[in-house]
Design an enzyme around this catalytic site. Structure first.
Site, PDB file in Angstrom:
ATOM      1  N   SER A   9       1.358  -2.508  -2.064  1.00  0.00           N
ATOM      2  CA  SER A   9       1.633  -0.917  -2.173  1.00  0.00           C
ATOM      3  C   SER A   9       1.443  -0.087  -1.172  1.00  0.00           C
ATOM      4  O   SER A   9       1.779  -0.463   0.309  1.00  0.00           O
ATOM      5  CB  SER A   9       1.466  -0.466  -3.572  1.00  0.00           C
ATOM      6  OG  SER A   9       2.508   0.661  -3.788  1.00  0.00           O
ATOM      7  N   ASP A  44      12.456  -4.603  -4.646  1.00  0.00           N
ATOM      8  CA  ASP A  44      11.195  -3.855  -5.116  1.00  0.00           C
ATOM      9  C   ASP A  44      11.453  -2.847  -6.146  1.00  0.00           C
ATOM     10  O   ASP A  44      11.959  -1.861  -5.993  1.00  0.00           O
ATOM     11  CB  ASP A  44      10.395  -3.356  -3.847  1.00  0.00           C
ATOM     12  CG  ASP A  44       9.140  -2.813  -4.132  1.00  0.00           C
ATOM     13  OD1 ASP A  44       8.193  -3.535  -3.799  1.00  0.00           O
ATOM     14  OD2 ASP A  44       9.090  -1.794  -4.466  1.00  0.00           O
ATOM     15  N   HIS A  97       6.930  -5.573  -7.914  1.00  0.00           N
ATOM     16  CA  HIS A  97       6.141  -4.730  -7.104  1.00  0.00           C
ATOM     17  C   HIS A  97       4.869  -5.191  -7.034  1.00  0.00           C
ATOM     18  O   HIS A  97       3.986  -5.255  -7.776  1.00  0.00           O
ATOM     19  CB  HIS A  97       6.172  -3.334  -7.343  1.00  0.00           C
ATOM     20  CG  HIS A  97       5.570  -2.334  -6.251  1.00  0.00           C
ATOM     21  ND1 HIS A  97       6.002  -2.167  -5.182  1.00  0.00           N
ATOM     22  CD2 HIS A  97       4.595  -1.407  -6.300  1.00  0.00           C
ATOM     23  CE1 HIS A  97       5.255  -1.425  -4.457  1.00  0.00           C
ATOM     24  NE2 HIS A  97       4.352  -1.111  -5.189  1.00  0.00           N
TER      25      HIS A  97
END
Length: 263
Positions: A43, A141, A209
């Site tokens: 991330s 995502d 994610h």
């Protein structure tokens, strides 16, 4: 208000100093003698690998094999469903607030003048990274779906509410919008796919994610697969130089091995 109090209340951004302090701490503990090293992150950490990858390489021995991996960090400079550049404005505010431009790749910022802050987006920084790089991302995502493609500001009446929770609840228009987002991601990666001889990628069609941090999605009997290959197998093929490792999944809903992480 007295001047010294104003100084005390001012914001201090120390991310770059923290990065350098960590590297300097690790070098005498073995990093300085490493023959193999992998810089990775998920991330925001995945985004950071794009901007620290080449610098990381400079701290290691010349004969070391140094590579970088970004998991769920390929944030797109894409318009939202209201045709606004929500993420572009957000990234610009981050870059401005933290004074990041001076730490971005100078070749990139020179090429995008007078908009150097655009180099905060991986799609613009990637062509200038010299270190072997692997991009692990889902084409759908979840963070980008919820905050770049359909941020709350672009859907004030909640027409996408159920679709955000379950792709099976998306109507035809919404599915077409999601497929357009996937196509844009693949378009931005086309040059890397075709021309990078040392890079790797794994773009699956799951709603997730970050997939490298959990054994369930990294390397388990039922982990997500693309062309019958798990994420760990694809990364391993690339990292150890066993074979070219660039896997792109078919479009949703073709992959029934996904571990979707909506909600």
């Amino acid at each position: 208000m007295v001047p010294h109090l104003l100084e005390m209340l001012s914001l201090k951004m120390g991310g770059q100093r923290i990065w350098r302090a960590i590297i300097l701490d690790l070098l005498p503990k073995g990093l300085g003698q490493a023959n193999k090293a992998l810089l990775s992150g998920c991330s925001a950490g995945g985004l950071a690998t794009f901007h620290h990858c080449d610098d990381f390489t400079t701290h290691l021995p010349r004969n070391a094999s140094v590579k970088c991996l970004s998991d769920a960090g390929f944030f797109l400079d894409a318009r939202d469903i209201a045709m606004n550049h929500t993420m572009r404005y957000f990234f610009k505010s981050v870059v401005t607030l933290q004074g990041v431009v001076k730490n971005l790749n100078t070749n990139c910022t020179s090429s995008l003048s007078p908009y150097p802050e655009q180099c905060f987006f991986p799609q613009y920084a990637l062509p200038y990274i010299r270190t072997p790089y692997f991009i692990l991302n889902t084409a759908y995502d979840v963070y980008q779906f919820h905050h770049i493609l359909v941020p709350p500001s672009a859907d004030p009446n909640g027409h996408w509410y159920h679709c955000k929770l379950n792709p099976a609840a998306c109507n035809a228009v919404q599915i077409n919008t999601l497929q357009g987002f996937r196509r844009y991601m693949l378009e931005t990666l086309q040059n890397f796919l075709v021309n990078s001889t040392r890079g790797g990628m794994y773009i699956n069609s799951c709603f997730a994610h970050c997939q490298s941090e959990s054994q369930d999605t990294w390397f388990a009997p039922d982990s997500p697969r693309v062309h019958n290959k798990t994420i760990s197998e694809a990364v391993g093929d690339w990292y150890f130089g066993r074979k070219v490792s660039k896997e792109i999944d078919c479009a949703y809903p073709c992959n029934n091995s996904c571990h979707n992480q909506l909600g």
